[in-house]
Design a protein around this motif. Structure first.
Motif, PDB file in Angstrom:
ATOM      1  N   ARG A 232      -4.728   7.206   8.886  1.00 23.36           N
ATOM      2  CA  ARG A 232      -4.625   8.297   7.908  1.00 23.36           C
ATOM      3  C   ARG A 232      -3.221   8.394   7.326  1.00 23.36           C
ATOM      4  O   ARG A 232      -3.048   8.631   6.116  1.00 23.36           O
ATOM      5  CB  ARG A 232      -5.022   9.620   8.564  1.00 23.36           C
ATOM      6  CG  ARG A 232      -6.491   9.689   8.953  1.00 23.36           C
ATOM      7  CD  ARG A 232      -6.798  10.935   9.756  1.00 23.36           C
ATOM      8  NE  ARG A 232      -8.167  10.885  10.290  1.00 23.36           N
ATOM      9  CZ  ARG A 232      -8.630  11.717  11.225  1.00 23.36           C
ATOM     10  NH1 ARG A 232      -7.836  12.656  11.734  1.00 23.36           N
ATOM     11  NH2 ARG A 232      -9.872  11.597  11.653  1.00 23.36           N
ATOM     12  N   ARG A 233      -2.213   8.217   8.158  1.00 19.44           N
ATOM     13  CA  ARG A 233      -0.832   8.287   7.679  1.00 19.44           C
ATOM     14  C   ARG A 233      -0.513   7.100   6.761  1.00 19.44           C
ATOM     15  O   ARG A 233       0.162   7.256   5.738  1.00 19.44           O
ATOM     16  CB  ARG A 233       0.139   8.313   8.859  1.00 19.44           C
ATOM     17  CG  ARG A 233       0.048   9.569   9.720  1.00 19.44           C
ATOM     18  CD  ARG A 233       0.920   9.442  10.957  1.00 19.44           C
ATOM     19  NE  ARG A 233       2.328   9.437  10.613  1.00 19.44           N
ATOM     20  CZ  ARG A 233       3.285   8.970  11.426  1.00 19.44           C
ATOM     21  NH1 ARG A 233       2.969   8.437  12.590  1.00 19.44           N
ATOM     22  NH2 ARG A 233       4.556   9.020  11.066  1.00 19.44           N
ATOM     23  N   THR A 234      -0.996   5.923   7.142  1.00 15.22           N
ATOM     24  CA  THR A 234      -0.761   4.736   6.317  1.00 15.22           C
ATOM     25  C   THR A 234      -1.381   4.900   4.939  1.00 15.22           C
ATOM     26  O   THR A 234      -0.769   4.552   3.915  1.00 15.22           O
ATOM     27  CB  THR A 234      -1.333   3.489   7.020  1.00 15.22           C
ATOM     28  OG1 THR A 234      -0.718   3.346   8.303  1.00 15.22           O
ATOM     29  CG2 THR A 234      -1.082   2.233   6.204  1.00 15.22           C
ATOM     30  N   ALA A 235      -2.593   5.434   4.890  1.00 13.91           N
ATOM     31  CA  ALA A 235      -3.278   5.627   3.607  1.00 13.91           C
ATOM     32  C   ALA A 235      -2.495   6.558   2.686  1.00 13.91           C
ATOM     33  O   ALA A 235      -2.498   6.386   1.456  1.00 13.91           O
ATOM     34  CB  ALA A 235      -4.677   6.175   3.857  1.00 13.91           C
ATOM     35  N   LYS A 236      -1.822   7.539   3.263  1.00 16.01           N
ATOM     36  CA  LYS A 236      -1.039   8.470   2.447  1.00 16.01           C
ATOM     37  C   LYS A 236       0.252   7.842   1.930  1.00 16.01           C
ATOM     38  O   LYS A 236       0.760   8.241   0.876  1.00 16.01           O
ATOM     39  CB  LYS A 236      -0.712   9.718   3.267  1.00 16.01           C
ATOM     40  CG  LYS A 236      -1.920  10.595   3.570  1.00 16.01           C
ATOM     41  CD  LYS A 236      -1.531  11.791   4.430  1.00 16.01           C
ATOM     42  CE  LYS A 236      -2.741  12.651   4.758  1.00 16.01           C
ATOM     43  NZ  LYS A 236      -2.397  13.788   5.658  1.00 16.01           N
ATOM     44  N   LEU A 237       0.767   6.860   2.661  1.00 12.57           N
ATOM     45  CA  LEU A 237       2.054   6.275   2.298  1.00 12.57           C
ATOM     46  C   LEU A 237       1.942   5.154   1.268  1.00 12.57           C
ATOM     47  O   LEU A 237       2.896   4.894   0.530  1.00 12.57           O
ATOM     48  CB  LEU A 237       2.754   5.739   3.550  1.00 12.57           C
ATOM     49  CG  LEU A 237       3.347   6.802   4.485  1.00 12.57           C
ATOM     50  CD1 LEU A 237       3.760   6.179   5.820  1.00 12.57           C
ATOM     51  CD2 LEU A 237       4.538   7.481   3.824  1.00 12.57           C
ATOM     52  N   ILE A 238       0.796   4.464   1.209  1.00 13.13           N
ATOM     53  CA  ILE A 238       0.647   3.350   0.267  1.00 13.13           C
ATOM     54  C   ILE A 238       0.041   3.871  -1.037  1.00 13.13           C
ATOM     55  O   ILE A 238      -1.061   4.419  -1.040  1.00 13.13           O
ATOM     56  CB  ILE A 238      -0.252   2.243   0.852  1.00 13.13           C
ATOM     57  CG1 ILE A 238       0.369   1.675   2.132  1.00 13.13           C
ATOM     58  CG2 ILE A 238      -0.454   1.127  -0.171  1.00 13.13           C
ATOM     59  CD1 ILE A 238      -0.480   0.621   2.814  1.00 13.13           C
ATOM     60  N   PRO A 239       0.729   3.708  -2.152  1.00 12.91           N
ATOM     61  CA  PRO A 239       0.223   4.247  -3.428  1.00 12.91           C
ATOM     62  C   PRO A 239      -1.150   3.685  -3.793  1.00 12.91           C
ATOM     63  O   PRO A 239      -1.363   2.466  -3.797  1.00 12.91           O
ATOM     64  CB  PRO A 239       1.281   3.792  -4.438  1.00 12.91           C
ATOM     65  CG  PRO A 239       2.520   3.553  -3.624  1.00 12.91           C
ATOM     66  CD  PRO A 239       2.039   3.053  -2.299  1.00 12.91           C
ATOM     67  N   GLY A 240      -2.105   4.572  -4.076  1.00 13.09           N
ATOM     68  CA  GLY A 240      -3.415   4.169  -4.554  1.00 13.09           C
ATOM     69  C   GLY A 240      -4.295   3.465  -3.545  1.00 13.09           C
ATOM     70  O   GLY A 240      -5.290   2.839  -3.931  1.00 13.09           O
ATOM     71  N   ALA A 241      -3.973   3.554  -2.268  1.00 19.38           N
ATOM     72  CA  ALA A 241      -4.748   2.829  -1.251  1.00 19.38           C
ATOM     73  C   ALA A 241      -6.180   3.339  -1.178  1.00 19.38           C
ATOM     74  O   ALA A 241      -6.445   4.534  -1.297  1.00 19.38           O
ATOM     75  CB  ALA A 241      -4.081   2.972   0.108  1.00 19.38           C
ATOM     76  N   VAL A 242      -7.114   2.410  -0.974  1.00 25.81           N
ATOM     77  CA  VAL A 242      -8.516   2.732  -0.694  1.00 25.81           C
ATOM     78  C   VAL A 242      -8.639   2.918   0.811  1.00 25.81           C
ATOM     79  O   VAL A 242      -8.195   2.061   1.581  1.00 25.81           O
ATOM     80  CB  VAL A 242      -9.442   1.592  -1.164  1.00 25.81           C
ATOM     81  CG1 VAL A 242     -10.879   1.876  -0.779  1.00 25.81           C
ATOM     82  CG2 VAL A 242      -9.303   1.377  -2.667  1.00 25.81           C
ATOM     83  N   TYR A 243      -9.246   4.027   1.209  1.00 24.06           N
ATOM     84  CA  TYR A 243      -9.313   4.330   2.641  1.00 24.06           C
ATOM     85  C   TYR A 243     -10.758   4.498   3.092  1.00 24.06           C
ATOM     86  O   TYR A 243     -11.519   5.259   2.507  1.00 24.06           O
ATOM     87  CB  TYR A 243      -8.533   5.606   2.949  1.00 24.06           C
ATOM     88  CG  TYR A 243      -8.511   5.972   4.425  1.00 24.06           C
ATOM     89  CD1 TYR A 243      -7.978   5.101   5.359  1.00 24.06           C
ATOM     90  CD2 TYR A 243      -9.024   7.192   4.853  1.00 24.06           C
ATOM     91  CE1 TYR A 243      -7.945   5.428   6.701  1.00 24.06           C
ATOM     92  CE2 TYR A 243      -9.002   7.531   6.202  1.00 24.06           C
ATOM     93  CZ  TYR A 243      -8.461   6.649   7.124  1.00 24.06           C
ATOM     94  OH  TYR A 243      -8.440   6.971   8.461  1.00 24.06           O
ATOM     95  N   HIS A 244     -11.118   3.737   4.151  1.00 27.78           N
ATOM     96  CA  HIS A 244     -12.429   3.857   4.781  1.00 27.78           C
ATOM     97  C   HIS A 244     -12.233   4.219   6.246  1.00 27.78           C
ATOM     98  O   HIS A 244     -11.549   3.490   6.973  1.00 27.78           O
ATOM     99  CB  HIS A 244     -13.209   2.545   4.697  1.00 27.78           C
ATOM    100  CG  HIS A 244     -13.522   2.095   3.308  1.00 27.78           C
ATOM    101  ND1 HIS A 244     -14.493   2.704   2.527  1.00 27.78           N
ATOM    102  CD2 HIS A 244     -12.998   1.102   2.553  1.00 27.78           C
ATOM    103  CE1 HIS A 244     -14.555   2.090   1.357  1.00 27.78           C
ATOM    104  NE2 HIS A 244     -13.652   1.118   1.346  1.00 27.78           N
TER     105      HIS A 244
END
Length: 272
Positions: A232-244
């Motif tokens: 969850r933290r990684t998804a917030k830090l990478i611009p425009g990341a797709v998260y599943h």
């Protein structure tokens, strides 16, 4: 097949199919065999699949050094250059995900089209004064001490949780045993060094600089890389990341949730 790194270490890799390349970077303790349910799936759909055995793992050499993330990233760069790959999709699991991020930080994205970070040990695992969201150091150190004291016992205790079978995931005892045997075949020295290096590396400053499309896949029941600390933290830090996020998946979702993961990865790789 083999290639030599900058320090003369001989590393093994496998190369199947033709088409746009996908490079699979395995977890610590595991090797290219872990991608048994991904490589055929993507080769049959027109992709070229390359899988690397990290130093100390699988069929690669077992040197005494080079188990830090920067060396792992540099080894990956040598492989990509050795094969002259372009428009690469990098797929990294656990420590492999951390090495993918270090590759981008050290070598740029000129050869890379996109990245997929799967159950990745990011952005910073150990709790510190400026990383209060991390895992308390006492817990990490106790786990490392147990690993050093009796590695087979430590792995056996982790086996069911790795696939979150307590949540009803259909993973056979034979599959669990196969995964354990992969882990036990890895150099104990490599295991010790990799585990320590991945827990203490801080990627928070470099993740926002990633400029290629990124997909993050994580299990909500991941004991090895707790989702609230990592995915969850990684998804917030990478611009425009797709998260599943898979509600019933543990760390080994590449087996337990292979159909869902393969479908999500295929959609991501096929996107323009």
């Amino acid at each position: 097949m083999y290639f030599e790194t900058h320090d003369g270490t001989r590393l093994a890799y496998e190369d199947y199919g033709q088409g746009r390349p996908i490079v699979f970077v395995a977890s610590s303790m595991l090797c290219s065999d872990m991608w048994e349910y991904q490589i055929p799936h993507f080769v049959e759909r027109g992709y070229r699949c390359i899988a690397l055995d990290r130093r100390g793992h699988g069929r690669s050499d077992r040197p005494s050094s080079g188990y830090d993330l920067d060396t792992g990233a540099d080894d990956l760069a040598v492989l990509i250059e050795h094969l002259d790959l372009r428009e690469v999709t990098l797929v990294g699991h656990s420590m492999g995900g951390a090495e993918v991020v270090r590759y981008l930080a050290r070598h740029g994205d000129a050869r890379i089209a996109r990245i997929a970070l799967v159950s990745a040990m990011l952005p910073f695992i150990r709790q510190t004064d400026d990383n209060p969201e991390g895992v308390p150091g006492a817990l990490l150190d106790a786990s490392l001490a147990a690993l050093d004291a009796d590695r087979p016992k430590w792995l056996a205790r982790q086996a069911q949780a790795f696939f979150a079978t307590h949540l009803g995931n259909d993973v056979s005892p034979a599959q669990i045993d196969f995964t354990l045997r992969q882990c036990l075949a890895t150099s104990p020295w490599a295991v010790r060094q990799c585990q320590r290096n991945v827990l203490d590396f801080d990627h928070r400053a470099t993740l926002p600089e990633i400029g290629v499309p990124a997909m993050i896949v994580h299990g909500a029941a991941d004991l090895s890389a707790p989702v609230e600390v990592t995915g969850r933290r990684t998804a917030k830090l990478i611009p425009g990341a797709v998260y599943h996020e898979y509600p019933t998946a543990g760390h080994g979702l590449f087996v337990s949730h292979r159909d869902q993961f393969n479908a999500d990865l295929l959609a991501f790789v096929a996107s323009r």
